[in-house]
Enzyme design. Structure first.
Site, PDB file in Angstrom:
ATOM      1  N   ILE B 156       0.841  -1.198   0.000  1.00  0.00           N
ATOM      2  CA  ILE B 156       0.000   0.000   0.000  1.00  0.00           C
ATOM      3  C   ILE B 156       0.880   1.254   0.000  1.00  0.00           C
ATOM      4  O   ILE B 156       1.659   1.497   0.927  1.00  0.00           O
ATOM      5  CB  ILE B 156      -0.944   0.017   1.221  1.00  0.00           C
ATOM      6  CG1 ILE B 156      -1.784  -1.272   1.240  1.00  0.00           C
ATOM      7  CG2 ILE B 156      -1.833   1.263   1.187  1.00  0.00           C
ATOM      8  CD1 ILE B 156      -2.561  -1.568  -0.042  1.00  0.00           C
ATOM      9  N   GLU B 363      -2.090   0.389  -9.883  1.00  0.00           N
ATOM     10  CA  GLU B 363      -3.449   0.877 -10.192  1.00  0.00           C
ATOM     11  C   GLU B 363      -4.042   0.140 -11.389  1.00  0.00           C
ATOM     12  O   GLU B 363      -4.688   0.731 -12.244  1.00  0.00           O
ATOM     13  CB  GLU B 363      -3.450   2.396 -10.372  1.00  0.00           C
ATOM     14  CG  GLU B 363      -3.109   3.058  -9.041  1.00  0.00           C
ATOM     15  CD  GLU B 363      -3.353   4.555  -8.995  1.00  0.00           C
ATOM     16  OE1 GLU B 363      -4.267   5.025  -9.684  1.00  0.00           O
ATOM     17  OE2 GLU B 363      -2.627   5.224  -8.244  1.00  0.00           O
TER      18      GLU B 363
END
Lengths: 262, 383, 391
Positions: B156, B363
């Protein structure tokens, strides 16, 4: 707190050259920028406003193009800007400049703190700050490297000296000139840039500031520049050659001569 | 090429360029080598309103136009994709609140995001759920007035640096695609922690960590949107964020081209600058063509998204694929132009090449993007 | 105002070509001046038909003859006379001789001790002393008022002070209250044939020299750059007069209070005052590399200087930085090691007497201003020189 910051537009120092044939300043490729010290003055004004509340008004005396640096000041957080511009101001030395600026600042009203850069890189006189303080009847401190505390009565700060620094407490209203160590100037903000684009920047003339014409510009300047010339060029340089040992020997000799002999 | 930007857009570009040139470029090697989080630069960007750029005006932002953000990110990415990622990750982490959050959540968080006071991160990926978001194992169970989260998120961006985390968790395991919901977890919520910083090939200064939730308890109203809307929020978030990744690709490709072309002008071989050799010229020409093409697609996609916010999937996936594939190719070729020097860490292009790779991965990998585009085409031609 | 004689103007455009400020343009065959004009006079010098003049009202001059004598402000702080004071007495001796007047030093302090004798030995004919506890610490208003009051009492024609932190801070106040001209940071002072003080100083970071006069006002005031003027040989047998002055107490009340003074460089050589400066730049590569510079400086009894790059890399502290954002030095010997010669650095050191540059890159611009250049590897040359000097 009502803060005024004085800024000046100067030619970018590294671009300025004297044309050796005509003996005039060569303007080719010379950009106009905010005097580097004044960026720190602006930042300090905005920083103090953010910490202690108040308002920052930026003032610049100069030709109409100086509006560009006033817009830049607004984009970096100044609330208001005033241009002080009139043909009558041309040719002013520091004495006439401090008179003009003081008249403009008096028109703004009650001011608690005036902040200037230590000096401008075009003239390098460092005289406008102190002179302006005298004309505004304010206490002043030059070469401020840190502002620690501001109350409604005093400012506590550090003044850079040649051999260290002094911690000084100065009564308000006061004028400070700042050195680059005082802060790191911020970049403009997007909101600031938007504000600057539509900002109303008034331009004060000699009449607007109620100036005595005899004290303005060239006529109000006791000093006169009688000659401008390029610095003496260096004599021919010598490039030392040979083995490392030979070069070292010659260098040692030069060092001994120039450090002891002079 | 002139893209006829408005005065305001040009001002955003100029400011981003100035910060990139004066602050990011001088520090990018330091941050790459130390792998430190570039806090001073992130704070500078915040002070200059760049965090307000992706927040709607009614919540203290500057409007949230996709095009404005794209223009800013391109210039920041031109300086350093690692630093740009540290900034852009907050936009990604904030988008779920913007696209799905309640008025109360928006009022609570967005104004502070806009000033940079709060940085955000987006928690989707897990060890068994990357491209296949259906594999998510983190769970959220309602216990009285609190949600109790359990599970671990992986890789993350902004982990440990963000103040708020938007996290997807399974709320109803039997409901399939409608069984996931998104939540806002604050960094100091009980039971929440971040793992150590991962060691990466590129974008080394951006923080990448695990997010660990062990009986992490958060108030009931921290759910984003209705229960079961998690996947929809994720899809909308990624649709919105992908042009940002494309911007980093365009900025990076341009930076690599700039380095390669200026090097080719000063490097002499056989008595001539190597830019005078056709082999080098063709390499540079292809780099320039591809970069301009990627930029053109990106700007068109950004304008389309601003005008048609309900129809952004295909354009956003297309510009992401194009720009990041171009970035990989152009940075690789830039290393080739600089040859031996390009391989040395003293020159900036090897870092650019290392940084480029992640753009094709995060992404949504470029393979997944092509799936998105394919599915959109399938829909279009069914009509 | 710049006056354009439109009958004389032939529209040749020489003025336009030579205006440094882009202020004058030829429109419809005649020169027209805009608001950008700073009255620098460049156009007048170039006009071949004498069509341009600057209209300056003659100032009702003061009685110049009422002002006589050359004064030097004797800077005294932390128990020490600033070295520039002796240099000012050196140049002041020449100026006073040329004017046929006396040279005086002004000493403001808490307690004068032997200082007046030292000043007389350095060339002062008169020493005015003001001893007052209010002058213990430097504050602009107390020092400024004291000097102003003395100047109004004795009316000197010239006042010189060092271009130091103190001199450059309070001297402008005195000039402003006296309503006279002040020229900052002078590097040359001469009495012209007209009897006025001709003050020469660098401008634009040293790219230009300008000579400045103050013909209609007195006193003529200058601050003078340290390390430029030659001090007199100290002569303990010289005699002079010491005049003790008292300043009205209310004039010594300051709106500033010095809480404390911190002397950070008292134990080291101050680079702006050092005869020898050895400076290092990026070419030293590492902090260890930079130690070579320190070793050489030590051997030569000099100070260590540095470029901004070296300071930014934390090889040495900011007080050692030379250049536009650092200090200006004018040493007898300046050794530039691994310094490319960026203008920002050069501005701070180019008035040094002898400049030696050592750099690997023969194209480095530092060689343009060097007296001696060595193109080579610092890590071979510096250790070799250090070895030689140790012998």
């Amino acid at each position: 707190m009502n803060i005024v910051v004085c800024i000046k537009q100067v030619p970018d120092a590294k671009d300025v050259r004297l044309d050796p044939e005509t003996n005039t300043l060569s303007r080719e490729g010379v950009k106009s920028v905010i005097n580097p010290y004044d960026r720190h003055a602006m930042e300090e004004g905005v920083r103090l406003k953010e910490e202690f509340g108040g308002k920052v008004t930026v003032v610049s005396m100069g030709p109409p193009q100086a509006r560009a640096i006033l817009e830049e000041a607004i984009s970096c957080g100044a609330d208001d800007a005033i241009l002080v511009s009139d043909r009558a101001f041309a040719g002013a030395d520091t004495l006439a400049t401090t008179y003009t600026l003081s008249q403009a600042i008096k028109k703004i009203g009650a001011v608690d703190l005036v902040i200037c850069g230590k000096q401008a890189t075009d003239g390098d006189t460092a005289q406008v700050g102190p002179g302006l303080a005298v004309r505004l009847d304010m206490a002043y401190v030059t070469c401020v490297q840190q502002v620690s505390t501001v109350t409604d009565k005093v400012v506590v700060l550090e003044r850079m000296m040649d051999d260290g620094y002094d911690e000084v407490e100065v009564e308000l209203p006061a004028l400070l000139t700042v050195v680059k160590e005082v802060n790191t100037p911020r970049f403009p903000s997007i909101r600031g840039l938007r504000k600057a684009r539509v900002a109303d920047i008034p331009s004060y003339t000699a009449e607007d500031i109620g100036a005595d014409v005899a004290m303005l510009g060239l006529g109000g300047s006791p000093t006169q520049v009688v000659k401008v010339f390029p610095p003496e060029p260096k004599g021919d340089r010598t490039i030392l050659t040979g083995s490392v040992d030979e070069i070292a020997e010659k260098l040692a000799e030069i060092f001994r001569e120039s450090s002891i002999g002079g | 090429m002139d893209h006829f930007l408005s005065e305001d857009q040009q001002a955003i570009v100029d400011l981003a360029k100035q910060i990139s040139r004066e602050m990011i470029v001088p520090k990018r090697v330091y941050y790459d080598e130390t792998e430190e989080y570039p806090l001073d630069i992130v704070e500078t960007l915040a002070k200059s309103d760049f965090f307000a750029l992706f927040v709607p005006e009614e919540f203290g932002g500057l409007g949230g136009s996709c095009y404005d953000l794209v223009l800013a990110l391109e210039q920041i990415g031109h300086g350093c994709v690692g630093i740009a990622t540290a900034y852009a990750a907050s936009a990604l982490g904030t988008y779920p609140i913007i696209v799905g959050g309640s008025q109360e959540l928006k009022e609570k968080y967005l104004p502070k995001v806009a000033t940079g006071e709060l940085r955000a991160a987006f928690g989707l990926t897990e060890s068994n759920a990357g491209s296949d978001a259906g594999g998510i194992q983190t769970t959220a169970v309602l216990d009285g007035d609190e949600w109790v989260l359990n599970g671990t998120k992986q890789w993350i961006t902004n982990g440990g640096q963000a103040h708020i985390y938007t996290i997807i968790a399974i709320t109803d395991p039997h409901k399939g695609a409608r069984g996931a919901s998104m939540f806002i977890v604050e960094a100091d919520d009980p039971g929440f922690s971040c793992g150590p910083k991962e060691k990466k090939m590129g974008i080394r200064c951006s923080a990448t960590t695990e997010l660990i939730m062990k009986d992490c308890r958060i108030p009931k109203d921290r759910i984003i949107g209705r229960r079961g809307t998690g996947f929809i929020t994720v899809m909308k978030t990624l649709d919105k964020s992908r042009p940002g990744i494309a911007s980093l690709g365009v900025g990076l490709a341009q930076a690599a081209l700039d380095e390669a072309a200026s090097y080719a002008k000063t490097r002499y071989q056989f008595g001539k600058p190597i830019i005078s050799f056709q082999a080098v010229q063709h390499l540079l020409a292809d780099m320039a063509i591809e970069t301009e093409a990627a930029r053109a697609l990106l700007y068109v996609a950004a304008r389309h998204i601003d005008a048609h916010p309900k129809d952004m999937s295909k354009g956003s996936a297309m510009c992401k694929v194009k720009a990041t594939d171009v970035a990989m190719k152009v940075t690789t070729d830039a290393v080739q132009v600089l040859a031996g020097y390009g391989f040395m860490r003293e020159y900036p292009v090897e870092k650019m090449m290392r940084d480029a790779k992640i753009l094709q991965i995060y992404e949504g990998t470029n393979q997944i993007q092509r799936n998105v585009i394919g599915q959109e085409l399938n829909k279009e031609y069914t009509k | 105002m710049l006056i354009i004689d439109t009958d004389a103007c032939i529209g040749c455009g020489l003025c336009e070509d030579n205006c440094p400020f882009d202020a004058i343009h030829v429109e419809e065959g005649k020169a027209v001046v805009g608001d950008e004009c700073t009255l620098c006079g460049a156009c007048i010098d170039h006009c071949e038909v004498d069509a341009l003049t600057i209209d300056k009202e003659e100032v009702a001059g003061i009685d110049l003859d009422a002002w006589s004598g050359v004064w030097v402000y004797a800077e005294y702080r932390n128990g020490r006379i600033a070295p520039v004071t002796h240099e000012l007495l050196g140049v002041g001796t020449d100026l006073a001789k040329k004017r046929g007047v006396k040279l005086a030093a002004v000493l403001l302090c808490e307690s004068a001790g032997d200082v007046p004798a030292e000043l007389i030995a350095s060339g002062a004919d008169i020493v005015y002393t003001v001893e007052d506890p209010a002058l213990k610490d430097f504050t602009d208003d107390a020092y400024g008022h004291a000097l102003e009051d003395l100047a109004l009492k004795y009316k000197p024609e010239i006042i010189l002070a060092g271009a130091t932190a103190i001199g450059r801070s309070f001297i402008p106040m005195v000039a402003t209250t006296l309503g006279t001209g002040l020229t900052a940071d002078c590097t040359s002072l001469e009495i012209g044939d007209d009897g006025h003080l001709h003050q020469t100083r660098p401008a634009f970071g040293g790219n230009i020299m300008a000579t400045i006069m103050c013909p209609n006002h007195r006193p003529q005031m200058s601050t003078v750059r340290p390390m430029v003027m030659q001090a007199n040989e100290s002569d303990a047998s010289r005699t002079g007069e010491v005049i003790s002055e008292t300043i009205a107490p209310e004039r010594l009340i300051s709106r500033c209070r010095v809480v404390k003074s911190v002397y950070t460089e008292s134990n080291q050589v101050n680079i702006t005052e050092a005869d020898v400066v050895v400076s290092g730049g990026r070419g030293l590569e590492t902090a260890e590399g930079f130690r070579l510079v320190e070793e050489l400086a030590d051997l030569l009894g000099g100070a260590v200087g540095a470029t901004r790059a070296a300071v930014d890399a934390d090889w040495i502290g900011y007080p050692h930085q030379v250049g536009q954002t650092g200090k200006t030095v004018a040493s007898k010997l300046y050794v530039a090691c691994g310094i490319s010669g960026a203008i920002q650095h050069v501005i701070g050191m180019k008035s040094s007497e002898t400049i030696v540059a050592i750099n690997r890159d023969e194209k480095a611009t530092i060689f343009d201003i060097a007296d001696y250049g060595v193109v080579g590897d610092l890590f071979e040359i510096l250790p070799a020189v250090i070895e030689k000097l140790k012998k």
